[in-house]
Design a protein around this motif. Sequence first.
Motif, short mmCIF file in Angstrom:
data_model
loop_
_atom_site.label_atom_id
_atom_site.label_comp_id
_atom_site.label_asym_id
_atom_site.label_seq_id
_atom_site.Cartn_x
_atom_site.Cartn_y
_atom_site.Cartn_z
N ILE A 6 0.87 -1.17 0.00
CA ILE A 6 0.00 0.00 0.00
C ILE A 6 0.91 1.22 0.00
O ILE A 6 1.68 1.42 0.93
CB ILE A 6 -0.93 0.03 1.23
N LYS A 7 0.85 1.97 -1.03
CA LYS A 7 1.69 3.16 -1.14
C LYS A 7 0.94 4.34 -0.53
O LYS A 7 -0.21 4.58 -0.87
CB LYS A 7 2.01 3.47 -2.61
N PHE A 8 1.60 5.04 0.37
CA PHE A 8 0.98 6.20 0.98
C PHE A 8 1.01 7.35 -0.02
O PHE A 8 2.05 7.80 -0.44
CB PHE A 8 1.68 6.62 2.27
N ILE A 9 -0.18 7.77 -0.44
CA ILE A 9 -0.31 8.91 -1.35
C ILE A 9 -1.10 9.98 -0.61
O ILE A 9 -2.25 9.74 -0.21
CB ILE A 9 -1.05 8.51 -2.63
N PRO A 10 -0.51 11.13 -0.38
CA PRO A 10 -1.21 12.16 0.38
C PRO A 10 -2.50 12.59 -0.32
O PRO A 10 -2.48 13.11 -1.42
CB PRO A 10 -0.22 13.32 0.43
N THR A 11 -3.63 12.31 0.31
CA THR A 11 -4.93 12.73 -0.19
C THR A 11 -5.69 13.37 0.96
O THR A 11 -6.74 12.91 1.36
CB THR A 11 -5.74 11.53 -0.72
N GLY A 12 -5.12 14.42 1.50
CA GLY A 12 -5.75 15.08 2.63
C GLY A 12 -5.19 14.62 3.96
O GLY A 12 -5.37 15.26 4.97
N LEU A 13 -4.53 13.45 3.98
CA LEU A 13 -3.92 12.94 5.21
C LEU A 13 -2.42 13.12 5.13
O LEU A 13 -1.82 12.95 4.08
CB LEU A 13 -4.19 11.43 5.36
N SER A 14 -1.79 13.43 6.23
CA SER A 14 -0.33 13.41 6.28
C SER A 14 0.08 12.02 6.74
O SER A 14 -0.74 11.26 7.26
CB SER A 14 0.18 14.48 7.24
N LEU A 15 1.33 11.67 6.58
CA LEU A 15 1.81 10.36 7.00
C LEU A 15 1.60 10.16 8.50
O LEU A 15 1.30 9.06 8.95
CB LEU A 15 3.28 10.17 6.64
N ASN A 16 1.70 11.24 9.28
CA ASN A 16 1.48 11.13 10.73
C ASN A 16 0.03 10.81 11.08
O ASN A 16 -0.25 10.40 12.19
CB ASN A 16 1.91 12.41 11.43
N GLU A 17 -0.88 11.01 10.14
CA GLU A 17 -2.30 10.72 10.38
C GLU A 17 -2.74 9.42 9.71
O GLU A 17 -3.90 9.06 9.79
CB GLU A 17 -3.15 11.87 9.84
N PHE A 18 -1.84 8.72 9.04
CA PHE A 18 -2.16 7.49 8.31
C PHE A 18 -1.99 6.30 9.23
O PHE A 18 -0.88 5.86 9.51
CB PHE A 18 -1.27 7.37 7.07
N ASN A 19 -3.09 5.78 9.74
CA ASN A 19 -3.12 4.67 10.69
C ASN A 19 -4.01 3.57 10.10
O ASN A 19 -5.17 3.42 10.49
CB ASN A 19 -3.66 5.13 12.04
N PRO A 20 -3.50 2.78 9.14
CA PRO A 20 -4.35 1.87 8.37
C PRO A 20 -4.81 0.65 9.14
O PRO A 20 -4.12 0.13 10.01
CB PRO A 20 -3.46 1.47 7.21
N TYR A 21 -6.01 0.18 8.77
CA TYR A 21 -6.55 -1.09 9.23
C TYR A 21 -7.52 -1.60 8.16
O TYR A 21 -7.92 -0.86 7.26
CB TYR A 21 -7.24 -0.98 10.60
N VAL A 22 -7.87 -2.88 8.24
CA VAL A 22 -8.78 -3.50 7.28
C VAL A 22 -10.03 -3.94 8.02
O VAL A 22 -9.95 -4.57 9.07
CB VAL A 22 -8.12 -4.70 6.58
N LYS A 23 -11.17 -3.61 7.43
CA LYS A 23 -12.47 -4.01 7.97
C LYS A 23 -13.12 -4.94 6.94
O LYS A 23 -13.13 -4.62 5.75
CB LYS A 23 -13.33 -2.78 8.20
N VAL A 24 -13.64 -6.09 7.37
CA VAL A 24 -14.31 -7.03 6.48
C VAL A 24 -15.75 -7.15 6.94
O VAL A 24 -16.03 -7.49 8.09
CB VAL A 24 -13.63 -8.42 6.49
N LEU A 25 -16.67 -6.85 6.02
CA LEU A 25 -18.10 -6.93 6.30
C LEU A 25 -18.69 -8.13 5.57
O LEU A 25 -18.45 -8.29 4.37
CB LEU A 25 -18.82 -5.66 5.83
#
Length: 143
Positions: A6-25
């Motif tokens: 997953i490449k971090f591409i700034p889209t309104g978030l800075s790297l310091n705000e990028f805290n990824p997780y996966v949700k499965v429904l």
Amino acid sequence: MKLRDIKFIPTGLSLNEFNPYVKVLMLNGKTGKKMKKKKTKYLRTIAQPEFNETLTFNLAVTQLDTVQFLVVLCSKVLPEGLPANTADVSDSEDSVSSFKRSTDTFIGKVALGKGVRGSTERLHWFSVLQNPRKLVTVWHILK
């Protein structure tokens, strides 16, 4: 389940705000109603996260034709003042720090099941059905 590259591409978030997780429904494919939900732990401020967790759902044979799974990548928005050096933080709803509900940022999704639109996603589902209790690995692009 693995999620890699997953490449971090700034889209309104800075790297310091990028805290990824996966949700499965787990959804009812006919009504779209959510039947079950599970999610991974979130990783704190990481540019190229890699998850290696197993999320298990029990299905009856009768559900195989109608059930769909929606895999969603999100970024957790944390309240101000949490320590920045936490590498792997649990997202338990019982934890003390979860008293404040956050609005998480949607990154991308992929749907799996018999009735989904994408041919790769549908073929992955049929491969899973033909190989019960075996791991079927297919890489998907998030939409």
